[in-house]
Motif scaffolding. Structure first.
Motif, PDB file in Angstrom:
ATOM      1  N   THR A  54       0.846  -1.187   0.000  1.00 38.66           N
ATOM      2  CA  THR A  54       0.000   0.000   0.000  1.00 38.66           C
ATOM      3  C   THR A  54       0.882   1.238   0.000  1.00 38.66           C
ATOM      4  O   THR A  54       2.087   1.168   0.259  1.00 38.66           O
ATOM      5  CB  THR A  54      -0.897   0.053   1.257  1.00 38.66           C
ATOM      6  OG1 THR A  54      -0.034   0.161   2.407  1.00 38.66           O
ATOM      7  CG2 THR A  54      -1.780  -1.179   1.369  1.00 38.66           C
ATOM      8  N   ILE A 105      -6.372   8.296   1.933  1.00 41.66           N
ATOM      9  CA  ILE A 105      -6.362   6.989   1.280  1.00 41.66           C
ATOM     10  C   ILE A 105      -4.999   6.313   1.288  1.00 41.66           C
ATOM     11  O   ILE A 105      -4.693   5.523   0.412  1.00 41.66           O
ATOM     12  CB  ILE A 105      -6.896   7.065  -0.163  1.00 41.66           C
ATOM     13  CG1 ILE A 105      -5.961   7.901  -1.049  1.00 41.66           C
ATOM     14  CG2 ILE A 105      -8.318   7.573  -0.208  1.00 41.66           C
ATOM     15  CD1 ILE A 105      -6.185   7.654  -2.537  1.00 41.66           C
ATOM     16  N   HIS A 159      -4.613   2.575   0.546  1.00 44.86           N
ATOM     17  CA  HIS A 159      -4.920   2.062  -0.793  1.00 44.86           C
ATOM     18  C   HIS A 159      -3.630   1.697  -1.519  1.00 44.86           C
ATOM     19  O   HIS A 159      -2.534   1.948  -1.044  1.00 44.86           O
ATOM     20  CB  HIS A 159      -5.676   3.114  -1.600  1.00 44.86           C
ATOM     21  CG  HIS A 159      -7.081   3.317  -1.143  1.00 44.86           C
ATOM     22  ND1 HIS A 159      -8.092   3.636  -1.998  1.00 44.86           N
ATOM     23  CD2 HIS A 159      -7.664   3.242   0.078  1.00 44.86           C
ATOM     24  CE1 HIS A 159      -9.227   3.758  -1.332  1.00 44.86           C
ATOM     25  NE2 HIS A 159      -8.979   3.529  -0.067  1.00 44.86           N
TER      26      HIS A 159
END
Length: 146
Positions: free
Chosen positions: A12, A58, A61
């Motif tokens: 990530t 985020i 992600h």
């Protein structure tokens, strides 16, 4: 994934930034910040914190989904007020991630030391200071903002 160990092993954006922060010798904790947001947090000696995350939180992600890193200083962990220290945005994930980690390390070192008084306002508050009157020098790398 909920633990920092699990996030470190994942591919990530946060895992990439975490590796860079640890290479700077920083102790980092991961924090779910609400909704679907996630930040990497460095606690400072005075109890304040430096948070780093991706646009819209985020960072958990995939790396190819992240376009912007931000770094903020929170005087108190639960405060709604924060000071922006750094914003990346060159759309170059490896360079932006390295620059973001360098900015976190720069401000962690500075704020854990003896912060300077602001030459412009002498602690009364201005665009170069946080809400407590602490001078925040510009990051000497790319993408400085505050």
């Amino acid at each position: 994934m909920s633990t920092l160990t699990e996030r470190r092993a994942a591919d990530t954006a946060a895992a990439h930034l975490l590796k860079h922060l640890e290479a700077h010798g920083l102790t980092v904790e991961g924090r779910d910040t609400g909704s679907t947001c996630y930040a990497l947090v460095v606690r400072l000696a005075d109890g304040s914190e430096i948070w780093a995350s991706g646009e819209d939180g985020i960072s958990h992600h995939a790396a190819d989904e992240l376009t912007v890193w931000w770094v903020r200083h929170y005087r108190t962990p639960d405060a709604d007020t924060w000071r922006s220290l750094f914003l990346s945005g060159n759309n170059d994930f490896p360079a932006d991630t390295a620059d973001t980690a360098a900015a976190v390390a720069f401000y962690a070192h500075y704020l854990n030391g003896t912060p300077q008084a602001c030459a412009d306002c002498h602690g009364d508050g201005c665009e170069h200071c946080d809400q407590e009157g602490t001078y925040l020098p510009p990051f000497p790398g790319r993408n400085t903002t505050h």
